[in-house]
Design a protein around this motif. Sequence first.
Motif, PDB file in Angstrom:
ATOM      1  N   LYS A  53       0.835  -1.196   0.000  1.00  0.00           N
ATOM      2  CA  LYS A  53       0.000   0.000   0.000  1.00  0.00           C
ATOM      3  C   LYS A  53       0.877   1.256   0.000  1.00  0.00           C
ATOM      4  O   LYS A  53       1.996   1.250   0.477  1.00  0.00           O
ATOM      5  CB  LYS A  53      -0.899   0.008   1.242  1.00  0.00           C
ATOM      6  N   GLY A  54       0.298   2.324  -0.523  1.00  0.00           N
ATOM      7  CA  GLY A  54       0.980   3.612  -0.498  1.00  0.00           C
ATOM      8  C   GLY A  54       2.155   3.712  -1.450  1.00  0.00           C
ATOM      9  O   GLY A  54       2.949   4.640  -1.353  1.00  0.00           O
ATOM     10  N   ASP A  55       2.254   2.766  -2.364  1.00  0.00           N
ATOM     11  CA  ASP A  55       3.400   2.766  -3.276  1.00  0.00           C
ATOM     12  C   ASP A  55       3.447   4.038  -4.112  1.00  0.00           C
ATOM     13  O   ASP A  55       4.475   4.721  -4.181  1.00  0.00           O
ATOM     14  CB  ASP A  55       3.327   1.532  -4.175  1.00  0.00           C
ATOM     15  N   SER A  56       2.333   4.372  -4.734  1.00  0.00           N
ATOM     16  CA  SER A  56       2.326   5.536  -5.616  1.00  0.00           C
ATOM     17  C   SER A  56       2.485   6.836  -4.855  1.00  0.00           C
ATOM     18  O   SER A  56       3.181   7.751  -5.308  1.00  0.00           O
ATOM     19  CB  SER A  56       1.022   5.568  -6.427  1.00  0.00           C
ATOM     20  N   VAL A  57       1.879   6.915  -3.663  1.00  0.00           N
ATOM     21  CA  VAL A  57       1.939   8.167  -2.901  1.00  0.00           C
ATOM     22  C   VAL A  57       3.288   8.325  -2.210  1.00  0.00           C
ATOM     23  O   VAL A  57       3.979   9.343  -2.370  1.00  0.00           O
ATOM     24  CB  VAL A  57       0.796   8.215  -1.861  1.00  0.00           C
ATOM     25  N   ILE A  58       3.682   7.316  -1.441  1.00  0.00           N
ATOM     26  CA  ILE A  58       4.913   7.414  -0.655  1.00  0.00           C
ATOM     27  C   ILE A  58       6.142   7.402  -1.553  1.00  0.00           C
ATOM     28  O   ILE A  58       7.003   8.285  -1.465  1.00  0.00           O
ATOM     29  CB  ILE A  58       4.985   6.276   0.375  1.00  0.00           C
ATOM     30  N   MET A  59       6.228   6.404  -2.427  1.00  0.00           N
ATOM     31  CA  MET A  59       7.385   6.320  -3.305  1.00  0.00           C
ATOM     32  C   MET A  59       7.417   7.484  -4.292  1.00  0.00           C
ATOM     33  O   MET A  59       8.479   8.031  -4.587  1.00  0.00           O
ATOM     34  CB  MET A  59       7.366   4.991  -4.060  1.00  0.00           C
ATOM     35  N   GLY A  60       6.242   7.863  -4.794  1.00  0.00           N
ATOM     36  CA  GLY A  60       6.196   8.984  -5.725  1.00  0.00           C
ATOM     37  C   GLY A  60       6.635  10.284  -5.087  1.00  0.00           C
ATOM     38  O   GLY A  60       7.385  11.058  -5.679  1.00  0.00           O
ATOM     39  N   SER A  61       6.180  10.520  -3.851  1.00  0.00           N
ATOM     40  CA  SER A  61       6.572  11.740  -3.148  1.00  0.00           C
ATOM     41  C   SER A  61       8.064  11.754  -2.855  1.00  0.00           C
ATOM     42  O   SER A  61       8.732  12.787  -2.995  1.00  0.00           O
ATOM     43  CB  SER A  61       5.783  11.857  -1.837  1.00  0.00           C
ATOM     44  N   ALA A  62       8.585  10.593  -2.439  1.00  0.00           N
ATOM     45  CA  ALA A  62      10.016  10.510  -2.138  1.00  0.00           C
ATOM     46  C   ALA A  62      10.851  10.761  -3.381  1.00  0.00           C
ATOM     47  O   ALA A  62      11.856  11.481  -3.343  1.00  0.00           O
ATOM     48  CB  ALA A  62      10.344   9.146  -1.545  1.00  0.00           C
ATOM     49  N   ASN A  63      10.446  10.188  -4.504  1.00  0.00           N
ATOM     50  CA  ASN A  63      11.206  10.386  -5.740  1.00  0.00           C
ATOM     51  C   ASN A  63      11.078  11.813  -6.258  1.00  0.00           C
ATOM     52  O   ASN A  63      12.001  12.324  -6.908  1.00  0.00           O
ATOM     53  CB  ASN A  63      10.743   9.401  -6.808  1.00  0.00           C
ATOM     54  N   VAL A  65      11.139  14.391  -4.492  1.00  0.00           N
ATOM     55  CA  VAL A  65      12.081  15.215  -3.740  1.00  0.00           C
ATOM     56  C   VAL A  65      13.412  15.327  -4.476  1.00  0.00           C
ATOM     57  O   VAL A  65      14.121  16.329  -4.377  1.00  0.00           O
ATOM     58  CB  VAL A  65      12.287  14.625  -2.323  1.00  0.00           C
ATOM     59  N   ARG A  66      13.759  14.279  -5.238  1.00  0.00           N
ATOM     60  CA  ARG A  66      15.024  14.288  -5.960  1.00  0.00           C
ATOM     61  C   ARG A  66      15.091  15.405  -6.994  1.00  0.00           C
ATOM     62  O   ARG A  66      16.179  15.834  -7.383  1.00  0.00           O
ATOM     63  CB  ARG A  66      15.234  12.951  -6.662  1.00  0.00           C
ATOM     64  N   ALA A  67      13.934  15.844  -7.446  1.00  0.00           N
ATOM     65  CA  ALA A  67      13.909  16.887  -8.477  1.00  0.00           C
ATOM     66  C   ALA A  67      14.140  18.279  -7.906  1.00  0.00           C
ATOM     67  O   ALA A  67      14.363  19.232  -8.660  1.00  0.00           O
ATOM     68  CB  ALA A  67      12.573  16.849  -9.225  1.00  0.00           C
ATOM     69  N   LEU A  73      16.952  24.964  -2.444  1.00  0.00           N
ATOM     70  CA  LEU A  73      16.184  24.551  -1.269  1.00  0.00           C
ATOM     71  C   LEU A  73      16.911  24.930   0.008  1.00  0.00           C
ATOM     72  O   LEU A  73      16.280  25.359   0.991  1.00  0.00           O
ATOM     73  CB  LEU A  73      15.948  23.042  -1.318  1.00  0.00           C
ATOM     74  N   LEU A  74      18.230  24.797   0.018  1.00  0.00           N
ATOM     75  CA  LEU A  74      19.006  25.161   1.205  1.00  0.00           C
ATOM     76  C   LEU A  74      18.859  26.644   1.523  1.00  0.00           C
ATOM     77  O   LEU A  74      18.614  27.018   2.684  1.00  0.00           O
ATOM     78  CB  LEU A  74      20.483  24.813   0.983  1.00  0.00           C
ATOM     79  N   ILE A  75      19.005  27.475   0.521  1.00  0.00           N
ATOM     80  CA  ILE A  75      18.877  28.923   0.739  1.00  0.00           C
ATOM     81  C   ILE A  75      17.472  29.266   1.227  1.00  0.00           C
ATOM     82  O   ILE A  75      17.288  30.086   2.141  1.00  0.00           O
ATOM     83  CB  ILE A  75      19.208  29.696  -0.543  1.00  0.00           C
ATOM     84  N   VAL A  97      18.365  19.200   6.976  1.00  0.00           N
ATOM     85  CA  VAL A  97      17.070  18.907   6.357  1.00  0.00           C
ATOM     86  C   VAL A  97      17.246  18.593   4.877  1.00  0.00           C
ATOM     87  O   VAL A  97      16.672  17.623   4.350  1.00  0.00           O
ATOM     88  CB  VAL A  97      16.097  20.091   6.540  1.00  0.00           C
ATOM     89  N   VAL A  98      18.070  19.375   4.198  1.00  0.00           N
ATOM     90  CA  VAL A  98      18.316  19.145   2.772  1.00  0.00           C
ATOM     91  C   VAL A  98      18.962  17.782   2.550  1.00  0.00           C
ATOM     92  O   VAL A  98      18.577  17.024   1.647  1.00  0.00           O
ATOM     93  CB  VAL A  98      19.215  20.269   2.205  1.00  0.00           C
ATOM     94  N   LEU A  99      19.943  17.441   3.384  1.00  0.00           N
ATOM     95  CA  LEU A  99      20.636  16.161   3.228  1.00  0.00           C
ATOM     96  C   LEU A  99      19.724  14.986   3.564  1.00  0.00           C
ATOM     97  O   LEU A  99      19.798  13.927   2.922  1.00  0.00           O
ATOM     98  CB  LEU A  99      21.887  16.134   4.109  1.00  0.00           C
ATOM     99  N   VAL A 100      18.877  15.151   4.558  1.00  0.00           N
ATOM    100  CA  VAL A 100      17.932  14.085   4.913  1.00  0.00           C
ATOM    101  C   VAL A 100      16.968  13.830   3.756  1.00  0.00           C
ATOM    102  O   VAL A 100      16.701  12.675   3.391  1.00  0.00           O
ATOM    103  CB  VAL A 100      17.161  14.445   6.198  1.00  0.00           C
ATOM    104  N   LEU A 101      16.432  14.892   3.184  1.00  0.00           N
ATOM    105  CA  LEU A 101      15.521  14.747   2.050  1.00  0.00           C
ATOM    106  C   LEU A 101      16.209  14.071   0.862  1.00  0.00           C
ATOM    107  O   LEU A 101      15.580  13.314   0.121  1.00  0.00           O
ATOM    108  CB  LEU A 101      14.979  16.118   1.631  1.00  0.00           C
ATOM    109  N   LEU A 102      17.494  14.315   0.720  1.00  0.00           N
ATOM    110  CA  LEU A 102      18.236  13.704  -0.372  1.00  0.00           C
ATOM    111  C   LEU A 102      18.470  12.217  -0.124  1.00  0.00           C
ATOM    112  O   LEU A 102      18.499  11.413  -1.066  1.00  0.00           O
ATOM    113  CB  LEU A 102      19.584  14.417  -0.529  1.00  0.00           C
ATOM    114  N   ALA A 103      18.617  11.832   1.139  1.00  0.00           N
ATOM    115  CA  ALA A 103      18.960  10.447   1.475  1.00  0.00           C
ATOM    116  C   ALA A 103      17.746   9.533   1.561  1.00  0.00           C
ATOM    117  O   ALA A 103      17.880   8.319   1.423  1.00  0.00           O
ATOM    118  CB  ALA A 103      19.719  10.410   2.803  1.00  0.00           C
ATOM    119  N   ILE A 104      16.564  10.083   1.802  1.00  0.00           N
ATOM    120  CA  ILE A 104      15.377   9.245   2.007  1.00  0.00           C
ATOM    121  C   ILE A 104      15.022   8.392   0.781  1.00  0.00           C
ATOM    122  O   ILE A 104      14.778   7.189   0.920  1.00  0.00           O
ATOM    123  CB  ILE A 104      14.175  10.111   2.443  1.00  0.00           C
TER     124      ILE A 104
END
Length: 246
Positions: A53-63, A65-67, A73-75, A97-104
């Motif tokens: 469950k949540g594949d499209s929402v969770i995985m989609g949202s996480a991916n 973030v890479r964009a 974002l840091l500034i 926060v920026v690095l965490v978002l990148l690593a998730i």
Amino acid sequence: MDIVGWLTDPAHWTGAGSIPFQAGMHLLYSVIALVFAAVIAVPLGIFVGHTGKGDSVIMGSANAVRALPTLGLLILLVMVIAPAFSSNLAFVVPSLVVLVLLAIPPILSGVASGIRAIDRSVIDAARGMGYSTAQIIWRIEVPCALPLTLSGMRGATLQVVSTATVAAYVSLDGLGRFIIDGRAANDYAEMAGGALVLAALAILLELAFAAFGRIAVSPGLTRRVVSQAVPAVEDTATRALSVAGA
């Protein structure tokens, strides 16, 4: 541009602002970010992989973030978060926060993909043996997903270590300090030297992950089982359960 001279200068290896000091700060920021990212991504990856469950929402949202542009974002986060702090945390928190978002995303993808790749007959065999849901997750799915989980962690680590240089843009320490300060002073030897140290650090971490993977991952999950240790008549489900520590 004497890069070798800059790297071998004893003054650059001692005291505050030295190569060891900046490498240590760089690793500190990276490790903190990876720990927070793992705390968030691993449970989510287990949930997505186990339930589907949540594949499209969770995985989609996480991916998605890479964009996001890391520096932009840091500034932005510094402008939003900095007024809430009166100390150096005004710059540390946005950077983390920026690095965490990148690593998730890579960690989340690795855990979820590792669990979904498990042969369903293994899960059915475990249920038939009376395993509870928690036992299936922690004794079957998580161990069997370890190779792809470590792969995701390795990818996240390399991305975070290489991107942590942006912390220098907001006056924090780290190997990015050499690149920023060298550019400001037109000292290209310092810039190139800092970049080489960063590349060497990334390579060392890559080798460390490869060595850890060989130790931590069961040979049965990497098809390196000695023929005498696994009888030919043993079926697939029983073998996977034994490898997972059932």
